[in-house]
Design a protein around this motif. Structure first.
Motif, short mmCIF file in Angstrom:
data_model
loop_
_atom_site.label_atom_id
_atom_site.label_comp_id
_atom_site.label_asym_id
_atom_site.label_seq_id
_atom_site.Cartn_x
_atom_site.Cartn_y
_atom_site.Cartn_z
N ALA A 281 55.72 54.17 43.74
CA ALA A 281 55.69 52.85 44.38
C ALA A 281 56.66 52.80 45.55
CB ALA A 281 56.03 51.77 43.36
N VAL A 282 57.88 53.33 45.36
CA VAL A 282 58.85 53.34 46.45
C VAL A 282 58.35 54.15 47.63
CG1 VAL A 282 61.16 54.18 47.12
CG2 VAL A 282 60.85 52.89 44.99
N GLY A 283 57.79 55.34 47.36
CA GLY A 283 57.29 56.17 48.44
C GLY A 283 56.15 55.51 49.20
N LEU A 284 55.20 54.95 48.47
CA LEU A 284 54.03 54.32 49.11
C LEU A 284 54.43 53.06 49.87
CD1 LEU A 284 51.38 54.78 46.28
CD2 LEU A 284 51.51 56.03 48.45
N LEU A 285 55.33 52.26 49.28
CA LEU A 285 55.78 51.05 49.99
C LEU A 285 56.54 51.42 51.25
CD1 LEU A 285 56.08 48.01 50.21
CD2 LEU A 285 58.01 48.14 48.59
N SER A 286 57.36 52.46 51.17
CA SER A 286 58.08 52.92 52.36
C SER A 286 57.10 53.31 53.47
CB SER A 286 58.98 54.11 52.01
OG SER A 286 59.55 54.68 53.16
N ASP A 287 56.05 54.03 53.10
CA ASP A 287 55.04 54.41 54.10
C ASP A 287 54.42 53.18 54.76
OD1 ASP A 287 55.48 57.05 53.55
OD2 ASP A 287 53.59 57.38 52.47
N ARG A 288 54.07 52.19 53.94
CA ARG A 288 53.44 50.98 54.49
C ARG A 288 54.42 50.20 55.37
NH1 ARG A 288 48.89 49.13 52.47
NH2 ARG A 288 48.80 48.33 54.62
N LEU A 289 55.69 50.15 55.00
CA LEU A 289 56.68 49.48 55.84
C LEU A 289 56.83 50.19 57.18
CD1 LEU A 289 59.51 48.67 53.24
CD2 LEU A 289 57.72 47.15 54.11
N ALA A 290 56.56 51.49 57.19
CA ALA A 290 56.65 52.28 58.43
C ALA A 290 55.34 52.25 59.23
CB ALA A 290 57.02 53.72 58.10
N GLY A 291 54.34 51.52 58.74
CA GLY A 291 53.07 51.41 59.46
C GLY A 291 52.07 52.49 59.15
N GLN A 292 52.33 53.28 58.10
CA GLN A 292 51.40 54.33 57.72
C GLN A 292 50.32 53.78 56.78
OE1 GLN A 292 53.56 57.76 56.28
NE2 GLN A 292 55.05 57.67 57.95
N PRO A 293 49.24 54.50 56.61
CA PRO A 293 48.14 54.00 55.77
C PRO A 293 48.49 54.02 54.29
CG PRO A 293 47.66 56.23 56.53
CD PRO A 293 48.90 55.79 57.27
N GLY A 294 47.71 53.28 53.53
CA GLY A 294 47.87 53.26 52.08
C GLY A 294 47.14 54.41 51.42
N VAL A 295 46.87 54.27 50.15
CA VAL A 295 46.21 55.32 49.38
C VAL A 295 44.72 55.36 49.74
CG1 VAL A 295 45.63 56.12 47.05
CG2 VAL A 295 47.87 55.08 47.51
N TYR A 296 44.21 56.56 50.00
CA TYR A 296 42.79 56.72 50.35
C TYR A 296 41.90 56.77 49.11
CZ TYR A 296 44.07 57.91 55.19
OH TYR A 296 44.54 57.88 56.48
N GLY A 297 42.35 57.49 48.10
CA GLY A 297 41.54 57.67 46.91
C GLY A 297 41.39 56.39 46.10
N ASP A 298 40.36 56.34 45.29
CA ASP A 298 40.10 55.18 44.45
C ASP A 298 40.72 55.37 43.07
OD1 ASP A 298 38.58 53.84 46.41
OD2 ASP A 298 36.79 54.98 45.85
N TRP A 299 41.34 54.33 42.56
CA TRP A 299 41.85 54.35 41.20
C TRP A 299 40.73 53.97 40.23
CZ3 TRP A 299 46.41 56.53 40.62
CH2 TRP A 299 47.34 56.48 41.66
N PRO A 300 40.76 54.48 39.01
CA PRO A 300 39.70 54.21 38.03
C PRO A 300 39.90 52.85 37.35
CG PRO A 300 41.30 55.70 37.07
CD PRO A 300 41.73 55.47 38.51
N ARG A 301 39.68 51.80 38.11
CA ARG A 301 40.03 50.46 37.65
C ARG A 301 39.20 49.99 36.46
NH1 ARG A 301 43.45 47.97 41.20
NH2 ARG A 301 43.80 49.09 43.17
#
Length: 368
Positions: A281-301
């Motif tokens: 979560a920290v890594g992905l949120l950091s990426d988004r705060l830096a303007g990078q894209p989110g997760v491409y793959g789909d989670w098995p919701r």
């Protein structure tokens, strides 16, 4: 409190500090309720990330980093930790200071030390909290945080505060409750002191090759990026694979969801909170705060989470079938994933070690 005061006094804690700490301390029954509560159902990784890396949190985080841009840049330059990582920890830990807890730390730790699962740990933290009072960093009334004793915007436990908190604003006090400069500097100092590598990222989402051996998707399996690339691991976008000398593959939803190549800085985030979901979560949120894209793959919701009781049953049955998982405890760890993978291989299934209700039904059928 009476017996602890005697022990603390013998260790050299002054009477004034003890009087300040315990003059009006009170047992908190609610804290014991929270400490003993173990949820029957664990939260699916995608549900956790939906909350931790929500659009609202991303927007608020960008606003906070813009507001404190000067401080953030100074801290990043001094400690080598990106301000987006600091902002991500800030967001996940306390929603940028809006929810870092209202429990008085002395009361919380004294309660847990008296009647908690980890009394020895709580007492160690209580000694550290007294040291904070003695040093004058914060007064007792403002030393507040979570029911478990974590404090301030980025939720330092007292021993971590004493080891890593810094007076970034130079006012003579280390104040992670009211000084954002001290919050950012202390968080960065914690990460730097625990191995953060300047100029390197935490990790990146990847695409795994067909027939990938998911037994290799464990944090203690470490290879260079070049070796992973040779085995068929590839990037999901034009950013390519980050260059790591020691990297692991994690697949939090097994073969059903996205996979990530993570390096030393991911392991440093785990020193802050030893949960893969937290570090991701920290890594992905950091990426988004830096303007990078989110997760491409789909989670098995559509996959429902197993309860602790379900997982205990799964562990017990796997043990009976000869696929050792250790003592059934309802927690998915490396031994349980290994037992699941062995059962899956023997059953002709993709051996990803991810627990599902369908897999539990198969194990029940096999055990008769």
């Amino acid at each position: 409190m009476a017996s602890f005061r005697q022990r603390a006094s013998a260790r050299g804690v002054s009477r004034d500090v003890l009087d300040e700490a315990f003059g009006r301390a009170a047992f908190q029954p609610r804290i014991i309720e929270l400490d003993r509560r173990q949820p029957e159902f664990s939260r699916a990784i995608w549900g956790y990330l939906d909350s931790a890396v929500s659009d609202t949190r991303i927007r608020q985080g960008r606003d906070k980093l813009a507001t404190y841009d000067g401080i953030g840049r100074e801290v990043e330059q001094r400690y080598g930790v990106p301000r987006t990582i600091i902002g991500a920890i800030w967001g996940v830990e306390s929603n940028y200071g809006s929810n870092f807890g209202s429990y008085e730390t002395i009361d919380a730790l004294a309660t847990l030390g008296y009647d908690g699962r980890r009394s020895r740990f709580a007492e160690e933290q209580l000694y550290a909290a007294l040291e904070i009072l003695a040093n004058g960093d914060i007064d007792r009334d403002r030393m507040r945080g979570s029911w478990a004793g974590a404090m301030g915007h980025t939720q330092f436990i007292p021993t971590s505060f004493n080891a890593y908190a810094v007076d970034e604003d130079g006012d003579g006090r280390r104040d992670i409750w009211n000084s954002i400069a001290d919050v950012m500097g202390s968080t960065a100092n914690y990460l730097k002191s625990n191995g953060w590598q300047r100029g390197s990222t935490w990790g990146r989402e990847v695409v795994l090759p067909p027939n990938f051996d998911y037994a290799q998707a464990e944090l203690d399996t470490r290879r260079s990026t070049a070796t992973w690339r040779q085995s068929g691991v590839r990037a999901v976008d034009s950013r390519g694979l980050p260059s790591f000398e020691s990297a692991s593959i994690i697949a939090p939803a097994g073969a059903h969801g996205p996979a990530f190549l993570v390096g030393p800085n991911f392991r440093t985030i785990l020193r802050y909170n030893n949960a893969t979901s937290y570090a991701l979560a920290v890594g992905l949120l950091s990426d988004r705060l830096a303007g990078q894209p989110g997760v491409y793959g789909d989670w098995p919701r559509t996959l429902a989470s197993l309860s602790r009781t379900d997982i205990k049953e799964m562990q017990r049955l796997l043990n009976e079938l000869g696929y050792g998982t250790g003592t059934p405890d309802g927690i998915m760890g490396p031994n349980t994933r290994g037992g699941l993978r062995a059962f899956q291989r023997a059953s002709g299934m993709t051996a990803d070690g991810y627990p599902t209700h369908e897999l539990l039904r198969r194990i029940r059928a096999a055990a008769g």
